[in-house]
Structure formats: structure tokens, C-alpha cells
Design a protein around this motif. Structure first.
Motif, PDB file in Angstrom:
ATOM      1  N   GLY A  40     -19.158  67.169  36.379  1.00  0.00           N
ATOM      2  CA  GLY A  40     -20.121  66.253  36.964  1.00  0.00           C
ATOM      3  C   GLY A  40     -20.770  65.277  36.013  1.00  0.00           C
ATOM      4  N   VAL A  41     -20.573  65.427  34.703  1.00  0.00           N
ATOM      5  CA  VAL A  41     -21.257  64.553  33.746  1.00  0.00           C
ATOM      6  C   VAL A  41     -20.770  63.108  33.904  1.00  0.00           C
ATOM      7  N   ALA A  42     -21.693  62.164  33.704  1.00  0.00           N
ATOM      8  CA  ALA A  42     -21.381  60.748  33.835  1.00  0.00           C
ATOM      9  C   ALA A  42     -20.876  60.181  32.512  1.00  0.00           C
TER      10      ALA A  42
ATOM     11  N   LEU B 105     -21.327  71.920  18.032  1.00  0.00           N
ATOM     12  CA  LEU B 105     -21.714  70.521  17.830  1.00  0.00           C
ATOM     13  C   LEU B 105     -20.769  69.559  18.537  1.00  0.00           C
ATOM     14  N   HIS B 106     -19.536  69.989  18.798  1.00  0.00           N
ATOM     15  CA  HIS B 106     -18.597  69.158  19.541  1.00  0.00           C
ATOM     16  C   HIS B 106     -19.080  68.903  20.972  1.00  0.00           C
ATOM     17  N   TYR B 107     -19.989  69.768  21.451  1.00  0.00           N
ATOM     18  CA  TYR B 107     -20.453  69.720  22.836  1.00  0.00           C
ATOM     19  C   TYR B 107     -21.855  69.120  22.977  1.00  0.00           C
ATOM     20  N   GLN B 108     -22.533  68.855  21.869  1.00  0.00           N
ATOM     21  CA  GLN B 108     -23.967  68.546  21.936  1.00  0.00           C
ATOM     22  C   GLN B 108     -24.271  67.302  22.759  1.00  0.00           C
TER      23      GLN B 108
ATOM     24  N   ARG C 184     -26.684  65.197  27.654  1.00  0.00           N
ATOM     25  CA  ARG C 184     -26.598  64.193  28.731  1.00  0.00           C
ATOM     26  C   ARG C 184     -26.694  64.870  30.097  1.00  0.00           C
ATOM     27  N   LEU C 185     -26.000  65.979  30.250  1.00  0.00           N
ATOM     28  CA  LEU C 185     -26.069  66.732  31.500  1.00  0.00           C
ATOM     29  C   LEU C 185     -27.487  67.224  31.772  1.00  0.00           C
ATOM     30  N   LEU C 186     -28.105  67.808  30.749  1.00  0.00           N
ATOM     31  CA  LEU C 186     -29.448  68.357  30.919  1.00  0.00           C
ATOM     32  C   LEU C 186     -30.473  67.266  31.205  1.00  0.00           C
TER      33      LEU C 186
END
Length: 258
Positions: free
Chosen positions: A139-141, A229-232, A237-239
Motif C-alpha cells: 500500500g505504500v505510495a 536500514l534498507h527498510y527505513q 513513509r508508511l507510518l
């Protein structure tokens, strides 16, 4: 049943009652998505659960991506490291399946860092009433400006010209957005912040390795700290709410709904 699983079941049941058949459940690493999926599929008749993690590109394919686009793509997880054709085709087959049909669901071996052989894939028989898909970034933009932003952490510092980030954003705007379009509903499990996600991922690593809390060795802790850190950027952005509309379940550091 945990409080989180109980709350998620209530939200998912409401979506199913409203007519949703394909439901995406997003949440950061370590929040408890996999455990919750077991609860959902046991409680909702005719439901099946798929994990985004089972649709990673093979290690050979990711090595080619790392060679041809950017070395950071050797690490699985970010947009661009999933086989989106395989995932969308699998979902389409499940949605169109009849009572006598069988659908093979890929499986990924995280210890081997590679897709399992087809003989080891799960087989879903018949037509599922409800299909859940769980994954950390669902769902992330997309944000094209992210490629030109200053590096957020030490991993992004290895991408000074934004090539790695630009490829991810293009993937989010293309095949990932088309996957989001397939969903009937989104449910988000929201952590208090990225620092909590870091701690959860450490706990997850200990659980995976059968270790007591707080006993993960220093070398592995360093690996997890670098890996997360690859996901930060996309987790934050999602949060922050830059995502497809859906129902959010906020949780505290102990994974309790708040």
C-alpha cells in the motif's frame, strides 16, 4: 488469541462482511503479521494467506539486479526485489479458481536466501472465499523526489546519486501500484516508530534462531542493524500515512492495540 490478533480479526471480518475478497495487511518487520495470519485463516472459513516475502526474486535474479542496477539490490526486501509477475499471476489464478482447481503458492527459504524448488511450494485446492496478503510495504505510495533527497542513513549513503532509490520509486509507481489496485481493502498495523521496529527485528532474529531474549551475538546484531536500514525510508513513509486508504490499527512497543 493475542489482543492484536483479536483486533485484526475484528477488522478483517468487518471487511469480509462488506464484500472484500482480497485483503492486504501491511505492517513493519516484527509486528506479528505472520502470527496474526494463522489466527485469521483459522477463524475465517475458506480463507488463505500469502506472504509477500515468498515472492522474492531468486538469488540469481537479485545478483543480476545488483550487477546491472545497483549493488544494494543484492539485499532482499526493498521494491524491485520481488517477482511481481509471479505474485499478480498467482493472485489472479486464486481469484479465478474453481472448486476443482489447484493453485501452487511459491515459498522462499530465508536461510538459503533463495526461492524453494516448486516441489516444496504450497498447494491451495479449490476457490478461496477470502485471500489475505501480508507484507511490510503493501500500500505504500511512490515518491519520485526521494531519489534526490539526502541519504537517510548509512545504507543510503552507499547510494549517493540516488540510483537505488530511483529504481525503487519507479517500481512502486509501476508494478507495485498495479498490485495495490487489485486489493479490495487494506489493513495497516502501525508501530510507534522506526526505533521500535529496529528492536522488534532484533527480537525476531533471536526467535528465528531459537535464542533467549538478549543473547543475539554482536556480529548478528550488527547485521540486523544494517539490514533494517534498507527498510527505513519506506517504513517511515508508511507510518506517516503516505499509502493507500485503509483501516489502521496502532500498536504500542509490546504490540498491543492502542
Amino acid at each position: 488469541m493475542t489482543a492484536l490478533a483479536d483486533r485484526l480479526l475484528a477488522v478483517a471480518t468487518e471487511a469480509v462482511d462488506a464484500g472484500a475478497r482480497l485483503i492486504f495487511i501491511a505492517g513493519p518487520q516484527g509486528v506479528g503479521k505472520s502470527t496474526a495470519m494463522t489466527t485469521l485463516t483459522a477463524a475465517i472459513p475458506g480463507s488463505v494467506a500469502l506472504a509477500l516475502d515468498d515472492f522474492y526474486l531468486t538469488r540469481t535474479e537479485r545478483e543480476a539486479l545488483a550487477r546491472d542496477v545497483h549493488p544494494l539490490f543484492a539485499t532482499r526486501g526493498p521494491p524491485g526485489t520481488h517477482d511481481m509477475t509471479l505474485l499478480t499471476d498467482t493472485l489472479a489464478r486464486l481469484m479465478a479458481a474453481g472448486p476443482g482447481d489447484s493453485t501452487r503458492i511459491p515459498a522462499f527459504d530465508k536461510r538459503a536466501d533463495d526461492r524453494r524448488a516448486p516441489a516444496d511450494w504450497t498447494v491451495v485446492r479449490g476457490a478461496p472465499r477470502v485471500i489475505f496478503v501480508e507484507g511490510w510495504l503493501l500500500g505504500v505510495a511512490a515518491d519520485p523526489a526521494a531519489a534526490g533527497a539526502p541519504p537517510l542513513n548509512a545504507v543510503e549513503a552507499e547510494d549517493p546519486d540516488g540510483t537505488w532509490r530511483a529504481y525503487q520509486e519507479a517500481e512502486l509507481a509501476g508494478p507495485y501500484a498495479r498490485l495495490w489496485d487489485m486489493a479490495d481493502a487494506f489493513i495497516y498495523l502501525d508501530a510507534p516508530g522506526f526505533a521500535t521496529v529496529h528492536d522488534w527485528r532484533m527480537e525476531q532474529e533471536e526467535t528465528t534462531r531459537g535464542l533467549a531474549p538478549g543473547t543475539l551475538d554482536a556480529a548478528r546484531r550488527d547485521w540486523v542493524a544494517d539490514f533494517i536500514l534498507h527498510y527505513q525510508r519506506l517504513t517511515e513513509r508508511l507510518l506517516a500515512g503516505h499509502r493507500r486508504p485503509g483501516t489502521a490499527i496502532a500498536v504500542d512497543r509490546l504490540r498491543r492495540p492502542v
